[in-house]
Design an enzyme around this catalytic site. Structure first.
Site, PDB file in Angstrom:
ATOM      1  CB  SER A 178      -0.599  -0.090   0.755  1.00 18.86           C
ATOM      2  OG  SER A 178      -2.020  -1.036   1.130  1.00 18.86           O
TER       3      SER A 178
ATOM      4  CG  HIS B 232      -1.860  -0.360  -4.175  1.00 17.56           C
ATOM      5  ND1 HIS B 232      -2.252   0.727  -3.977  1.00 17.56           N
ATOM      6  CD2 HIS B 232      -2.247  -1.294  -3.106  1.00 17.56           C
ATOM      7  CE1 HIS B 232      -2.781   0.670  -2.779  1.00 17.56           C
ATOM      8  NE2 HIS B 232      -2.657  -0.579  -2.329  1.00 17.56           N
TER       9      HIS B 232
ATOM     10  CD  GLU C  46      -2.171   3.746  -6.843  1.00 14.83           C
ATOM     11  OE1 GLU C  46      -2.190   2.898  -6.204  1.00 14.83           O
ATOM     12  OE2 GLU C  46      -1.432   4.572  -6.989  1.00 14.83           O
TER      13      GLU C  46
HETATM   14  P1  NAD Z   1      -3.862  -9.915   6.483  1.00 18.96           P
HETATM   15  O1  NAD Z   1      -3.186  -9.668   7.484  1.00 18.96           O
HETATM   16  O2  NAD Z   1      -5.054  -9.719   6.353  1.00 18.96           O
HETATM   17  O3  NAD Z   1      -3.107 -10.801   5.510  1.00 18.96           O
HETATM   18  C1  NAD Z   1      -1.649 -10.675   5.475  1.00 18.96           C
HETATM   19  C2  NAD Z   1      -1.375 -12.573   5.187  1.00 18.96           C
HETATM   20  O4  NAD Z   1       0.502 -12.396   5.062  1.00 18.96           O
HETATM   21  C3  NAD Z   1      -1.922 -13.230   6.128  1.00 18.96           C
HETATM   22  O5  NAD Z   1      -2.209 -14.320   6.653  1.00 18.96           O
HETATM   23  C4  NAD Z   1      -0.329 -13.837   7.286  1.00 18.96           C
HETATM   24  O6  NAD Z   1       0.029 -14.701   8.034  1.00 18.96           O
HETATM   25  C5  NAD Z   1       0.493 -13.681   5.702  1.00 18.96           C
HETATM   26  N1  NAD Z   1       1.937 -13.864   6.028  1.00 18.96           N
HETATM   27  C6  NAD Z   1       2.577 -12.424   6.940  1.00 18.96           C
HETATM   28  N2  NAD Z   1       3.761 -13.394   7.050  1.00 18.96           N
HETATM   29  C7  NAD Z   1       4.104 -14.123   5.858  1.00 18.96           C
HETATM   30  C8  NAD Z   1       5.394 -14.702   5.484  1.00 18.96           C
HETATM   31  N3  NAD Z   1       6.128 -14.410   5.792  1.00 18.96           N
HETATM   32  N4  NAD Z   1       4.959 -15.859   4.097  1.00 18.96           N
HETATM   33  C9  NAD Z   1       3.900 -16.308   3.847  1.00 18.96           C
HETATM   34  N5  NAD Z   1       2.535 -15.707   4.444  1.00 18.96           N
HETATM   35  C10 NAD Z   1       2.887 -14.559   5.100  1.00 18.96           C
HETATM   36  O7  NAD Z   1      -2.850  -8.203   5.173  1.00 18.96           O
HETATM   37  P2  NAD Z   1      -3.933  -7.605   3.850  1.00 18.96           P
HETATM   38  O8  NAD Z   1      -4.738  -6.929   4.546  1.00 18.96           O
HETATM   39  O9  NAD Z   1      -4.350  -8.199   3.037  1.00 18.96           O
HETATM   40  O10 NAD Z   1      -2.709  -6.588   3.236  1.00 18.96           O
HETATM   41  C11 NAD Z   1      -1.313  -7.640   2.277  1.00 18.96           C
HETATM   42  C12 NAD Z   1      -1.354  -6.536   1.690  1.00 18.96           C
HETATM   43  O11 NAD Z   1      -2.360  -6.142   0.730  1.00 18.96           O
HETATM   44  C13 NAD Z   1      -0.166  -4.390   2.237  1.00 18.96           C
HETATM   45  O12 NAD Z   1       1.159  -4.862   1.612  1.00 18.96           O
HETATM   46  C14 NAD Z   1      -1.721  -4.332   2.672  1.00 18.96           C
HETATM   47  O13 NAD Z   1      -0.908  -2.997   2.840  1.00 18.96           O
HETATM   48  C15 NAD Z   1      -1.411  -4.736   0.951  1.00 18.96           C
HETATM   49  N6  NAD Z   1      -3.056  -3.793   1.364  1.00 18.96           N
HETATM   50  C16 NAD Z   1      -4.508  -3.764   1.339  1.00 18.96           C
HETATM   51  C17 NAD Z   1      -5.725  -3.345   1.337  1.00 18.96           C
HETATM   52  C18 NAD Z   1      -6.809  -3.524   2.519  1.00 18.96           C
HETATM   53  O14 NAD Z   1      -7.580  -3.188   2.916  1.00 18.96           O
HETATM   54  N7  NAD Z   1      -6.320  -4.279   3.807  1.00 18.96           N
HETATM   55  C19 NAD Z   1      -5.870  -2.893   0.147  1.00 18.96           C
HETATM   56  C20 NAD Z   1      -4.157  -3.030  -0.524  1.00 18.96           C
HETATM   57  C21 NAD Z   1      -3.315  -3.224  -0.286  1.00 18.96           C
END
Ligand code: NAD
Length: 321
Positions: free
Chosen positions: A151, A179, A191
């Site tokens: 993000s 993104h 994005e």
């Molecule tokens: P989340 O916390 O829901 O999920 C992350 C997952 O990654 C978890 O299941 C965790 O167990 C896993 N994980 C952690 N370390 C790991 C590793 N070493 N190997 C494999 N898996 C691992 O997070 P999210 O909300 O899905 O966000 C993920 C990414 O997407 C982040 O970079 C976030 O900034 C980005 N993002 C989030 C949103 C949103 O609205 N949540 C929107 C756009 C982008």
């Protein structure tokens, strides 16, 4: 001059940069050559990306998470999503089963060594992303696109983590950001963000693949928060400041924005859906990387993360779930 124009001129005109690119130009997988997708991180974004890729692009997906419980939770959630779609006759039972069958899960990241395109969606922690990209550069095929769903973390820094030799662009030129927005099955916009090292072939492949997933891509520069979050997260942060300084209650804040500006939900509810920790992480990046006090994270946002009130995913945020 726009950043993209400047970047193109830089890459074309600066001999050192041009030579570096010739040193290690790497052919990448075109969209139709993406026979298997890897997704690292099976949280809310990773699962959404895997599901849409399996349904719309109809590619087999290897979904990796280092936490078996998180994988199981995601699969249960996916079943529910698909059941709901079948019940509402949005898709047939056969299509739901076919999409499910295309997704295989594992806790072993080395399983993505066979994929043509990998999308990382682990938590927004810079060192974690850097270590994953360093590993991906070693285990993935030399033609695989290495995409991140970050993000806010610099794509240039993520690309730099693929090598110790800055002249070696063999993996760095294949790093790009796709993104996706939350929830992935609903939001059309994606994005596409390039780092300084990203090759045009990589951008073209990323644009084509997200289109194959039925999304509408747009490009932005590698600048803190890129476009979507540079605009969205300070808006959420301001709503949190309004709440903590008593300008309005949470319902008032969400109501006026929802009903007064025609957005589907107010900023505090949206923060709960995004994840309070993710919102804080993005504000911290904006604040630290620009040094501009207008991006100072709200104290309440920090306290909520300390309390574990991370929004919908933890059952408690500004609202209870
Ligand atoms: P989340 O916390 O829901 O999920 C992350 C997952 O990654 C978890 O299941 C965790 O167990 C896993 N994980 C952690 N370390 C790991 C590793 N070493 N190997 C494999 N898996 C691992 O997070 P999210 O909300 O899905 O966000 C993920 C990414 O997407 C982040 O970079 C976030 O900034 C980005 N993002 C989030 C949103 C949103 O609205 N949540 C929107 C756009 C982008």
């Amino acid at each position: 001059m726009s950043y993209l124009v400047l970047r193109r001129q830089l890459l074309r005109n600066v001999p050192a940069v041009r030579n570096v690119r010739q040193f290690s130009a790497t052919p990448v997988a075109g969209s139709e050559e993406v026979k298997r997708l890897g997704v690292i991180g099976a949280g809310q974004m990773g699962l959404g990306i895997a599901l849409v890729a399996a349904q719309k692009a109809q590619v087999p997906v290897t979904l990796v998470d280092n936490n078996k419980a998180a994988l199981d939770k995601s699969l249960t959630f996916m079943d529910k999503l698909l059941e709901k779609d079948v019940a509402k006759q949005r898709i047939s039972k056969e299509d739901a089963d076919a999409a499910k069958a295309r997704i295989s899960t594992t806790t072993d990241m080395d399983s993505v060594s066979e994929v043509d395109f990998v999308i990382e969606a682990v938590p927004e922690i810079p060192d974690l992303k850097f270590s994953i990209f360093s590993r991906l550069s070693q285990i993935c095929s030399p033609h695989a696109i290495l995409a991140t769903n970050t993000s806010s973390i610099s794509i240039t820094r993520i690309a730099a983590s693929t090598t110790k030799d800055p002249r070696d662009l063999s993996a760095a030129s294949r790093v790009v950001s796709t993104h996706f927005m939350n929830p992935v099955p609903i939001q059309k916009g994606v994005e596409i963000i390039t780092g300084l090292q990203t090759s045009e072939a990589t951008v073209a492949a990323a644009l084509a693949f997200v289109k194959r997933m039925g999304k509408i891509p747009s490009r932005s520069a590698d600048s803190p928060g890129f476009l979507a979050n540079r605009i969205l997260i300070p808006y959420i942060n301001e709503a949190v400041i309004c709440l903590e300084t008593g300008v309005g209650g949470k319902e008032d804040i969400d109501s006026i924005m929802k009903n007064g500006t025609n957005v589907p939900m107010g900023p505090l509810q949206l923060a709960d859906f995004i994840g309070i920790d993710t919102c804080l992480a993005i504000m911290n990046v904006l604040y630290e990387e620009t040094g501009d006090s207008k991006y100072r994270p709200a104290g309440l946002l920090k306290n909520m993360v300390s309390a574990g009130w991370l929004g919908k995913k933890s059952g408690k945020g500004f609202y209870d779930y």
